[in-house]
Design a protein around this motif. Sequence first.
Motif, PDB file in Angstrom:
ATOM      1  N   ILE A   1    -115.497  36.462 -82.353  1.00  0.00           N
ATOM      2  CA  ILE A   1    -115.208  35.855 -83.640  1.00  0.00           C
ATOM      3  C   ILE A   1    -115.793  34.451 -83.712  1.00  0.00           C
ATOM      4  N   ALA A   2    -115.792  33.720 -82.603  1.00  0.00           N
ATOM      5  CA  ALA A   2    -116.413  32.398 -82.607  1.00  0.00           C
ATOM      6  C   ALA A   2    -117.908  32.516 -82.854  1.00  0.00           C
ATOM      7  N   CYS A   3    -118.563  33.466 -82.203  1.00  0.00           N
ATOM      8  CA  CYS A   3    -119.995  33.682 -82.421  1.00  0.00           C
ATOM      9  C   CYS A   3    -120.276  34.067 -83.868  1.00  0.00           C
ATOM     10  N   ARG A   4    -119.416  34.924 -84.427  1.00  0.00           N
ATOM     11  CA  ARG A   4    -119.626  35.389 -85.787  1.00  0.00           C
ATOM     12  C   ARG A   4    -119.489  34.246 -86.802  1.00  0.00           C
ATOM     13  N   VAL A   5    -118.481  33.373 -86.627  1.00  0.00           N
ATOM     14  CA  VAL A   5    -118.289  32.240 -87.536  1.00  0.00           C
ATOM     15  C   VAL A   5    -119.458  31.264 -87.414  1.00  0.00           C
ATOM     16  N   ILE A   6    -119.884  31.005 -86.190  1.00  0.00           N
ATOM     17  CA  ILE A   6    -120.994  30.076 -85.971  1.00  0.00           C
ATOM     18  C   ILE A   6    -122.261  30.575 -86.652  1.00  0.00           C
ATOM     19  N   GLU A   7    -122.470  31.883 -86.692  1.00  0.00           N
ATOM     20  CA  GLU A   7    -123.665  32.418 -87.343  1.00  0.00           C
ATOM     21  C   GLU A   7    -123.680  32.096 -88.838  1.00  0.00           C
ATOM     22  N   THR A   8    -122.536  32.230 -89.493  1.00  0.00           N
ATOM     23  CA  THR A   8    -122.481  31.884 -90.918  1.00  0.00           C
ATOM     24  C   THR A   8    -122.631  30.378 -91.117  1.00  0.00           C
ATOM     25  N   LEU A   9    -122.030  29.578 -90.252  1.00  0.00           N
ATOM     26  CA  LEU A   9    -122.195  28.125 -90.365  1.00  0.00           C
ATOM     27  C   LEU A   9    -123.668  27.746 -90.281  1.00  0.00           C
ATOM     28  N   ARG A  10    -124.391  28.373 -89.358  1.00  0.00           N
ATOM     29  CA  ARG A  10    -125.813  28.091 -89.232  1.00  0.00           C
ATOM     30  C   ARG A  10    -126.569  28.502 -90.496  1.00  0.00           C
ATOM     31  N   ALA A  11    -126.223  29.671 -91.047  1.00  0.00           N
ATOM     32  CA  ALA A  11    -126.892  30.142 -92.265  1.00  0.00           C
ATOM     33  C   ALA A  11    -126.624  29.215 -93.450  1.00  0.00           C
ATOM     34  N   MET A  12    -125.455  28.562 -93.463  1.00  0.00           N
ATOM     35  CA  MET A  12    -125.109  27.645 -94.548  1.00  0.00           C
ATOM     36  C   MET A  12    -125.601  26.223 -94.301  1.00  0.00           C
ATOM     37  N   GLY A  13    -126.278  26.014 -93.167  1.00  0.00           N
ATOM     38  CA  GLY A  13    -126.775  24.683 -92.856  1.00  0.00           C
ATOM     39  C   GLY A  13    -125.709  23.725 -92.403  1.00  0.00           C
ATOM     40  N   LEU A  14    -124.595  24.229 -91.891  1.00  0.00           N
ATOM     41  CA  LEU A  14    -123.489  23.392 -91.457  1.00  0.00           C
ATOM     42  C   LEU A  14    -123.495  23.232 -89.936  1.00  0.00           C
ATOM     43  N   ARG A  15    -123.039  22.100 -89.456  1.00  0.00           N
ATOM     44  CA  ARG A  15    -122.969  21.815 -88.025  1.00  0.00           C
ATOM     45  C   ARG A  15    -121.781  22.558 -87.426  1.00  0.00           C
ATOM     46  N   SER A  16    -122.006  23.188 -86.286  1.00  0.00           N
ATOM     47  CA  SER A  16    -120.950  23.967 -85.632  1.00  0.00           C
ATOM     48  C   SER A  16    -120.533  23.306 -84.325  1.00  0.00           C
ATOM     49  N   ILE A  17    -119.218  23.316 -84.082  1.00  0.00           N
ATOM     50  CA  ILE A  17    -118.650  22.734 -82.863  1.00  0.00           C
ATOM     51  C   ILE A  17    -117.803  23.805 -82.183  1.00  0.00           C
ATOM     52  N   ALA A  18    -118.105  24.105 -80.939  1.00  0.00           N
ATOM     53  CA  ALA A  18    -117.339  25.089 -80.176  1.00  0.00           C
ATOM     54  C   ALA A  18    -116.359  24.388 -79.263  1.00  0.00           C
TER      55      ALA A  18
ATOM     56  N   SER B   1    -112.512  26.936 -72.720  1.00  0.00           N
ATOM     57  CA  SER B   1    -111.728  26.723 -71.507  1.00  0.00           C
ATOM     58  C   SER B   1    -112.668  26.817 -70.315  1.00  0.00           C
ATOM     59  N   ASP B   2    -112.142  26.521 -69.142  1.00  0.00           N
ATOM     60  CA  ASP B   2    -112.979  26.604 -67.941  1.00  0.00           C
ATOM     61  C   ASP B   2    -113.532  28.010 -67.737  1.00  0.00           C
ATOM     62  N   ALA B   3    -112.754  29.022 -68.130  1.00  0.00           N
ATOM     63  CA  ALA B   3    -113.215  30.404 -67.965  1.00  0.00           C
ATOM     64  C   ALA B   3    -114.390  30.723 -68.882  1.00  0.00           C
ATOM     65  N   ASP B   4    -114.550  29.953 -69.958  1.00  0.00           N
ATOM     66  CA  ASP B   4    -115.595  30.233 -70.953  1.00  0.00           C
ATOM     67  C   ASP B   4    -116.707  29.188 -70.958  1.00  0.00           C
ATOM     68  N   ALA B   5    -116.839  28.435 -69.878  1.00  0.00           N
ATOM     69  CA  ALA B   5    -117.809  27.337 -69.865  1.00  0.00           C
ATOM     70  C   ALA B   5    -119.230  27.803 -70.158  1.00  0.00           C
ATOM     71  N   HIS B   6    -119.551  29.033 -69.792  1.00  0.00           N
ATOM     72  CA  HIS B   6    -120.915  29.541 -70.007  1.00  0.00           C
ATOM     73  C   HIS B   6    -120.944  30.699 -70.996  1.00  0.00           C
ATOM     74  N   ALA B   7    -119.923  30.786 -71.839  1.00  0.00           N
ATOM     75  CA  ALA B   7    -119.805  31.902 -72.781  1.00  0.00           C
ATOM     76  C   ALA B   7    -120.834  31.782 -73.909  1.00  0.00           C
ATOM     77  N   PRO B   8    -121.181  32.908 -74.541  1.00  0.00           N
ATOM     78  CA  PRO B   8    -122.165  32.875 -75.630  1.00  0.00           C
ATOM     79  C   PRO B   8    -121.805  31.939 -76.776  1.00  0.00           C
ATOM     80  N   HIS B   9    -120.512  31.854 -77.134  1.00  0.00           N
ATOM     81  CA  HIS B   9    -120.173  30.996 -78.278  1.00  0.00           C
ATOM     82  C   HIS B   9    -120.409  29.525 -77.966  1.00  0.00           C
ATOM     83  N   VAL B  10    -120.326  29.157 -76.699  1.00  0.00           N
ATOM     84  CA  VAL B  10    -120.584  27.767 -76.301  1.00  0.00           C
ATOM     85  C   VAL B  10    -122.061  27.449 -76.473  1.00  0.00           C
ATOM     86  N   ARG B  11    -122.921  28.372 -76.080  1.00  0.00           N
ATOM     87  CA  ARG B  11    -124.361  28.155 -76.211  1.00  0.00           C
ATOM     88  C   ARG B  11    -124.824  28.223 -77.662  1.00  0.00           C
TER      89      ARG B  11
END
Length: 712
Positions: free
Chosen positions: A32-49, A52-62
């Motif tokens: 869901i974080a990846c999905r929201v970030i995709e729309t933010l990018r399409a709207m030209g909005l800055r995204s902030i993820a 947690s330590d378990a997700d330090a290298h997760a796709p939504h972070v990148r």
Amino acid sequence: MTTAIPVLIPESATGGPAPTVRSVLVANRGEIACRVIETLRAMGLRSIAVYSDADAHAPHVRAADVAVRLGPAPAAQSYLDIGKVVRAAQETGADAVHPGYGFLSENQEFAAALAEAGIVFIGPPAQAIATMGDKITARAAVTDRDVPVVPGLSRPGLTDDELIAAAPEIGFPVLIKPSAGGGGKGMHRVEGLADLAEALVTARREAASAFGDDALFLEHFVLTPRHIEVQVLADTHGNVIHLGERECSLQRRHQKVIEEAPSALLNPQTRARIGQAACDAARSVGYTGAGTVEFIVSATAPDDFYFMEMNTRLQVEHPVTEMVTGIDLVEQQIRIARGETLSITQDEVVLTGHAVEARVYAEDPAQGFLPTGGTVHTLAWPGGAPGLEGHGGVRVDSGIDDGSVIGSDYDPMLAKVICHGADRTEALDRLDEALAKTVLVGVGTNIDFCRHVLAQPQVRAGELDTELLDRLVVDYSAPAPTPAALVAGALGTLDLGSTDDVWSSAVAFRIGVPSPIVTRLVCDGKRYTVSALVANPESRRVPAPGAPRTLHADVTITDEEGAELWRGAVYLKPRGEHAVTVRCDGIGSRWVVQQTSGARRWVCGEDGTWVMGLAHTLASSDEAATAGDVRSPMPGTVVAVPGADGETVEAGEALVVVEAMKMEHTLRAPVAGIAQISVRAGQKVDAQQVLAHVVDPTAVDPTDVDPTDQEN
């Protein structure tokens, strides 16, 4: 390169300037974080993820423009910590926060904290969350708007005795429901009065653990129920519309598995009525944003529907609505949050075609849907990379990639595969094909089970109800590996001679009569022998340097009793790293064969996914000693110990309750005897850890035997 959409600042409904939203923090993780970030990018909005330590290298972070660490893996110390999330938004200059779903998405304290900090909450007002978040007050609110509700008993502070006394008048079966939260946690169907007291104890414990509130209420359980929900949009100017309904009846233990839009049950007249009722429910609490109103509908009386609850957030299954309406719901959420008037009228909402979604969970359907885990070694989605655009009517919302580690800290849902078709049949066919082409090696999933469900005649005919999956599960077992899968498992990891060194080749060679390649495999506890006799002389020659060798062989597959299961001609050719093409009797298929830790071989193809290992001929000598072991089937946390150390128990008696991925699993005595319990509530445990042991009191303890009585 996407074109930035200018940020409009219209006048709000109160006459003041609408909030500016140019930078959005996504207070969530995974798909869901990846999905929201995709729309933010399409709207030209800055995204902030946030992570947690378990997700330090997760796709939504990148994927985000900025990422902020919240804390350790446990959600209570990271994603659920309101103070940390608000500070992250302040420190990164976020104008707004999108909560996704789960975590803090329906937390009125979170919405209020953001308002106090001057940050826009992309969701409804805190009061609407509070009213609809409490199922008891929600029923009262919609009743005032003449929205029909299921008969039951719902008021604050109900005791177990009051619920038990009211149940006969409500009528069995009854459904216990927690006042707070959702997702099926704490819900229990009870058939008779004798079972109600025990079920209430369990429901209160689950509700308190999941939501921090153990308040319960009762509803009559509607027979042959179908779960139908309506998507609504409401702006700050008083406009409320619905985007049609979704059928969510294919669920197991109140947890949705497959959803679709629109429902095959409703006719246009009922669709209009239920849509109007959903809009009235939203108006009853002054709702704004995107929300979902859930109804229960009897399959035998589809004209009658009853309000269940309202989810004051985006739903997991929102993509099916997006695919049939062409409306980006996240974009609408953002536009509403910044004060824009809905640009869509009810008359302009058109449902085109049909869409179906399958949730991909990290779980083992053949073992009671126990959560799984591990490292994703190889991942390939149908149509290529995940994204809103999709490919050929197939869309994937995913929060994992190669190398992702799936643990027990969060929900077991990994991704969603969504397919659109001109009609329901085409959408179902397309989804089955998409799941067949999905490659996920390293973590057990429910993909094969989803395909099993899609193939059922009742599902194809649209004859659904919320108990259908629970009935199908009774007869479900993991499918046996196909001949092609066994050939791939046996031969797919062999070096077929891709170097110029004849001694490095695994293809059998000896002077005189050719020797077969014999591989003994074990899969799901069953043993198979694959004997391959290379049939073509060129397969035994050294190929050109670097060229893969094509193997032609005559193969015989037998079971552990020596009975022949399959015999035929096989063609096998490497197709890059871990991939091989296997052709059995002229029918070809592509397989990914990967050996992971513990010498396990993951074999994944369009026929299914299996985990195989090399079979050992010697049985364990201590099977009898371990017969009474109670092991945790997955990593998790002990939440209750109903058994007592040293007590005599019967087979099947509950000893330990373990929670993993937000679900409780009761572990019971495998045999009758004396319980020895070695864990306590709150303790973290590993997969296969012995939590208790049941000792047969009639067994002879070898330490008590006089050595002088033994034979030399």
